[in-house]
Design a protein around this motif. Structure first.
Motif, PDB file in Angstrom:
ATOM      1  N   LEU A 267       0.823  -1.203   0.000  1.00 50.55           N
ATOM      2  CA  LEU A 267       0.000   0.000   0.000  1.00 50.55           C
ATOM      3  C   LEU A 267       0.861   1.259   0.000  1.00 50.55           C
ATOM      4  O   LEU A 267       0.504   2.277  -0.609  1.00 50.55           O
ATOM      5  N   ASP A 268       2.026   1.186   0.653  1.00 56.71           N
ATOM      6  CA  ASP A 268       2.928   2.334   0.668  1.00 56.71           C
ATOM      7  C   ASP A 268       3.399   2.708  -0.734  1.00 56.71           C
ATOM      8  O   ASP A 268       3.695   3.878  -1.002  1.00 56.71           O
ATOM      9  N   SER A 269       3.470   1.706  -1.629  1.00 53.33           N
ATOM     10  CA  SER A 269       3.934   1.982  -2.994  1.00 53.33           C
ATOM     11  C   SER A 269       3.009   2.960  -3.697  1.00 53.33           C
ATOM     12  O   SER A 269       3.452   3.825  -4.463  1.00 53.33           O
ATOM     13  N   PHE A 270       1.706   2.837  -3.454  1.00 52.87           N
ATOM     14  CA  PHE A 270       0.747   3.745  -4.079  1.00 52.87           C
ATOM     15  C   PHE A 270       0.895   5.170  -3.528  1.00 52.87           C
ATOM     16  O   PHE A 270       0.875   6.137  -4.287  1.00 52.87           O
ATOM     17  N   GLU A 271       1.036   5.276  -2.211  1.00 56.42           N
ATOM     18  CA  GLU A 271       1.185   6.591  -1.602  1.00 56.42           C
ATOM     19  C   GLU A 271       2.458   7.276  -2.098  1.00 56.42           C
ATOM     20  O   GLU A 271       2.469   8.470  -2.418  1.00 56.42           O
ATOM     21  N   GLN A 272       3.548   6.525  -2.164  1.00 58.28           N
ATOM     22  CA  GLN A 272       4.814   7.088  -2.610  1.00 58.28           C
ATOM     23  C   GLN A 272       4.745   7.509  -4.076  1.00 58.28           C
ATOM     24  O   GLN A 272       5.248   8.578  -4.450  1.00 58.28           O
ATOM     25  N   ALA A 273       4.121   6.669  -4.913  1.00 62.10           N
ATOM     26  CA  ALA A 273       4.010   6.994  -6.336  1.00 62.10           C
ATOM     27  C   ALA A 273       3.156   8.240  -6.539  1.00 62.10           C
ATOM     28  O   ALA A 273       3.449   9.070  -7.405  1.00 62.10           O
ATOM     29  N   ALA A 274       2.092   8.392  -5.749  1.00 63.42           N
ATOM     30  CA  ALA A 274       1.239   9.574  -5.864  1.00 63.42           C
ATOM     31  C   ALA A 274       2.013  10.832  -5.465  1.00 63.42           C
ATOM     32  O   ALA A 274       1.939  11.865  -6.148  1.00 63.42           O
ATOM     33  N   ARG A 275       2.760  10.751  -4.378  1.00 60.05           N
ATOM     34  CA  ARG A 275       3.553  11.916  -3.958  1.00 60.05           C
ATOM     35  C   ARG A 275       4.572  12.294  -5.030  1.00 60.05           C
ATOM     36  O   ARG A 275       4.783  13.480  -5.315  1.00 60.05           O
ATOM     37  N   ALA A 276       5.206  11.287  -5.623  1.00 56.81           N
ATOM     38  CA  ALA A 276       6.205  11.561  -6.658  1.00 56.81           C
ATOM     39  C   ALA A 276       5.566  12.217  -7.882  1.00 56.81           C
ATOM     40  O   ALA A 276       6.207  13.007  -8.579  1.00 56.81           O
ATOM     41  N   ALA A 277       4.291  11.890  -8.141  1.00 57.43           N
ATOM     42  CA  ALA A 277       3.589  12.459  -9.284  1.00 57.43           C
ATOM     43  C   ALA A 277       2.942  13.794  -8.952  1.00 57.43           C
ATOM     44  O   ALA A 277       2.378  14.445  -9.839  1.00 57.43           O
TER      45      ALA A 277
ATOM     46  N   ALA B   5      -6.565   0.889  -4.204  1.00 55.93           N
ATOM     47  CA  ALA B   5      -5.187   0.527  -3.892  1.00 55.93           C
ATOM     48  C   ALA B   5      -5.143  -0.532  -2.792  1.00 55.93           C
ATOM     49  O   ALA B   5      -4.341  -1.482  -2.852  1.00 55.93           O
ATOM     50  N   ALA B   6      -6.010  -0.399  -1.786  1.00 59.24           N
ATOM     51  CA  ALA B   6      -6.046  -1.391  -0.704  1.00 59.24           C
ATOM     52  C   ALA B   6      -6.454  -2.752  -1.245  1.00 59.24           C
ATOM     53  O   ALA B   6      -5.904  -3.788  -0.846  1.00 59.24           O
ATOM     54  N   ARG B   7      -7.422  -2.774  -2.168  1.00 64.45           N
ATOM     55  CA  ARG B   7      -7.850  -4.063  -2.730  1.00 64.45           C
ATOM     56  C   ARG B   7      -6.762  -4.654  -3.618  1.00 64.45           C
ATOM     57  O   ARG B   7      -6.542  -5.880  -3.614  1.00 64.45           O
ATOM     58  N   LEU B   8      -6.068  -3.821  -4.382  1.00 65.90           N
ATOM     59  CA  LEU B   8      -4.955  -4.311  -5.186  1.00 65.90           C
ATOM     60  C   LEU B   8      -3.831  -4.855  -4.309  1.00 65.90           C
ATOM     61  O   LEU B   8      -3.224  -5.893  -4.609  1.00 65.90           O
ATOM     62  N   ALA B   9      -3.538  -4.154  -3.215  1.00 65.35           N
ATOM     63  CA  ALA B   9      -2.494  -4.616  -2.301  1.00 65.35           C
ATOM     64  C   ALA B   9      -2.862  -5.976  -1.709  1.00 65.35           C
ATOM     65  O   ALA B   9      -2.004  -6.859  -1.553  1.00 65.35           O
ATOM     66  N   ARG B  10      -4.138  -6.162  -1.398  1.00 65.13           N
ATOM     67  CA  ARG B  10      -4.569  -7.456  -0.867  1.00 65.13           C
ATOM     68  C   ARG B  10      -4.396  -8.559  -1.909  1.00 65.13           C
ATOM     69  O   ARG B  10      -3.950  -9.665  -1.595  1.00 65.13           O
ATOM     70  N   LEU B  11      -4.734  -8.241  -3.157  1.00 63.80           N
ATOM     71  CA  LEU B  11      -4.526  -9.222  -4.218  1.00 63.80           C
ATOM     72  C   LEU B  11      -3.047  -9.551  -4.358  1.00 63.80           C
ATOM     73  O   LEU B  11      -2.680 -10.723  -4.548  1.00 63.80           O
ATOM     74  N   GLY B  12      -2.188  -8.544  -4.251  1.00 61.19           N
ATOM     75  CA  GLY B  12      -0.757  -8.808  -4.333  1.00 61.19           C
ATOM     76  C   GLY B  12      -0.297  -9.777  -3.266  1.00 61.19           C
ATOM     77  O   GLY B  12       0.494 -10.694  -3.536  1.00 61.19           O
TER      78      GLY B  12
ATOM     79  N   PHE C 221       0.727  -1.033  -9.224  1.00 60.15           N
ATOM     80  CA  PHE C 221       0.606  -2.378  -8.666  1.00 60.15           C
ATOM     81  C   PHE C 221       1.494  -3.358  -9.426  1.00 60.15           C
ATOM     82  O   PHE C 221       2.236  -4.151  -8.830  1.00 60.15           O
ATOM     83  N   TYR C 222       1.424  -3.291 -10.752  1.00 58.75           N
ATOM     84  CA  TYR C 222       2.204  -4.215 -11.575  1.00 58.75           C
ATOM     85  C   TYR C 222       3.701  -4.059 -11.317  1.00 58.75           C
ATOM     86  O   TYR C 222       4.429  -5.052 -11.158  1.00 58.75           O
ATOM     87  N   GLU C 223       4.159  -2.823 -11.275  1.00 61.98           N
ATOM     88  CA  GLU C 223       5.591  -2.586 -11.087  1.00 61.98           C
ATOM     89  C   GLU C 223       6.058  -2.999  -9.691  1.00 61.98           C
ATOM     90  O   GLU C 223       7.199  -3.441  -9.512  1.00 61.98           O
ATOM     91  N   ALA C 224       5.182  -2.867  -8.695  1.00 67.00           N
ATOM     92  CA  ALA C 224       5.581  -3.185  -7.318  1.00 67.00           C
ATOM     93  C   ALA C 224       5.441  -4.660  -6.987  1.00 67.00           C
ATOM     94  O   ALA C 224       5.986  -5.118  -5.978  1.00 67.00           O
ATOM     95  N   LEU C 225       4.733  -5.419  -7.812  1.00 65.72           N
ATOM     96  CA  LEU C 225       4.427  -6.814  -7.498  1.00 65.72           C
ATOM     97  C   LEU C 225       5.630  -7.700  -7.781  1.00 65.72           C
ATOM     98  O   LEU C 225       6.063  -7.819  -8.930  1.00 65.72           O
ATOM     99  N   PRO C 226       6.201  -8.358  -6.757  1.00 66.62           N
ATOM    100  CA  PRO C 226       7.372  -9.218  -6.964  1.00 66.62           C
ATOM    101  C   PRO C 226       6.959 -10.598  -7.493  1.00 66.62           C
ATOM    102  O   PRO C 226       7.067 -11.620  -6.803  1.00 66.62           O
ATOM    103  N   LEU C 227       6.495 -10.624  -8.720  1.00 66.16           N
ATOM    104  CA  LEU C 227       5.991 -11.853  -9.327  1.00 66.16           C
ATOM    105  C   LEU C 227       6.579 -11.974 -10.724  1.00 66.16           C
ATOM    106  O   LEU C 227       6.305 -11.134 -11.584  1.00 66.16           O
ATOM    107  N   PRO C 228       7.393 -12.981 -10.971  1.00 69.46           N
ATOM    108  CA  PRO C 228       8.037 -13.074 -12.289  1.00 69.46           C
ATOM    109  C   PRO C 228       7.067 -13.458 -13.402  1.00 69.46           C
ATOM    110  O   PRO C 228       7.247 -13.064 -14.547  1.00 69.46           O
TER     111      PRO C 228
END
Length: 342
Positions: free
Chosen positions: A2-12, A24-31, A66-73
């Motif tokens: 979830l922090d990835s979304f907050e950080q990306a928003a601040r950067a943008a 974002a919370a639902r995506l994080a849960r799916l991750g 979400f895609y970029e932060a997801l550690p899934l090959p």
């Protein structure tokens, strides 16, 4: 995550609104569910997500973060148009076999565990019937799907003449995916945060009325008659007014008034990363098929992040205003507002 979304928003340069934060919370849960399943190799695949809402609310941005932060090959992100172009090419090789659709999906995805469809929409009844088969193959393989759309599942294939044909697929989507609406009050395409990165697409110009002087100020030399070229696209000839290195110059009526398809636009976007489309009329005065092809072209060029210069006879709101326009015209208008209209 979830922090990835907050950080990306601040950067943008913006803060998540309530609708984005819930998605974002639902995506994080799916991750967490997807990576946990990969770690322990147990249990059925998690439910995917169908993220929908009006244009410019951040659906694609959220799923990209979400895609970029997801550690899934074993993951893949693809635009809906791109996937169908690949699918039809592979399907053609297997079409004589009984399970051609399953074989084509298997060849395309391999061991992909998580698939992202961006800009999921269905207007063509032929594509709709094939999409039902493709989705069935995906879910049978245990692939988790994440899709973004401007429509809820029940709003897909909206033409009332054909909608009933897609209802079994709508039920499949609703049973296999959790539906998440992102409909905050702000259109982030129109109200861009200051300091945010500008896309290549957004460096294009909307030129009205497109005088030779305006064109030259935009770095565009008007084409001469002897620059006309015939381009081979899928075995058919398409006329370009000019081809200059990575730039191609088309006339609206010659490109969108011909029987060009989204697959043709994708093939041309493979070859050219800068486009000029001249002679854009008020779409309400064009035939419906030409207007839809134009909307499809803007989709392709935006998603390829190709530079687009539009030469029009009317201001943008007037050119894309009126009746009998494509169903996705609001998305088209939102994307074209990214162009420089100075």
């Amino acid at each position: 995550m979830l922090d990835s979304f907050e950080q990306a928003a601040r950067a943008a340069g913006f803060a998540l609104d309530d609708a984005q934060r819930a998605a974002a919370a639902r995506l994080a849960r799916l991750g967490a569910e997807v990576t946990g399943r990969r770690r322990f190799f147990a249990g059925p695949p998690p439910h995917g997500l169908y993220v929908w809402g009006p244009v410019g609310r951040g659906k694609s941005w959220l799923t990209e973060v979400f895609y970029e932060a997801l550690p899934l090959p074993r993951k893949r992100r693809v635009h809906f148009h791109e996937f169908f172009r690949e699918f039809h090419a592979v399907y053609a090789r297997h079409r004589r076999e009984r399970d051609a659709c399953d074989l084509a999906v298997a060849e395309l995805l391999g061991d992909c565990q998580l698939l992202f469809f961006d800009e999921f929409h269905v207007h063509d009844p032929g594509d709709a019937m094939m999409m039902g088969r493709v989705l069935g193959s995906l879910f049978d393989r245990g692939t988790t799907l994440v899709a973004t759309s401007n429509y809820p599942p029940a709003g897909l294939l909206p033409n009332p003449v054909h909608h009933h044909m897609f209802e079994p697929t709508i039920r499949l989507l609703e049973a296999s995916l959790d539906i998440v609406e992102v409909a905050g009050p702000r259109d982030y395409r129109t109200d861009r945060p200051s300091g945010g990165a500008r896309s290549r697409f957004g460096t294009g110009r909307y030129l009205c009325p497109g005088t030779p002087r305006q064109l030259r100020e935009a770095g565009l030399e008007p084409p001469s008659a002897d620059e006309r070229r015939q381009l081979d696209v899928g075995g058919r000839a398409v006329t370009a007014r000019a081809v200059r290195d990575g730039l191609v110059w088309f006339d609206f009526h010659e490109l969108c008034g011909a029987r060009t398809s989204t697959i043709d636009f994708l093939a041309l976007a493979d070859r050219f990363d800068s486009w000029v489309l001249a002679g854009l009329p008020r779409l309400s005065s064009a035939d419906r098929d030409s207007a839809q092809r134009f909307a499809n072209l803007v989709d392709v060029l935006h998603d390829r992040d190709a530079r687009l210069h539009l030469v029009a006879g009317a201001p943008l709101a007037d050119a894309l205003g009126g009746d009998s326009l494509p169903l996705d015209i609001n998305r088209t208008l939102s994307r074209l507002r990214l162009l420089d209209r100075s």
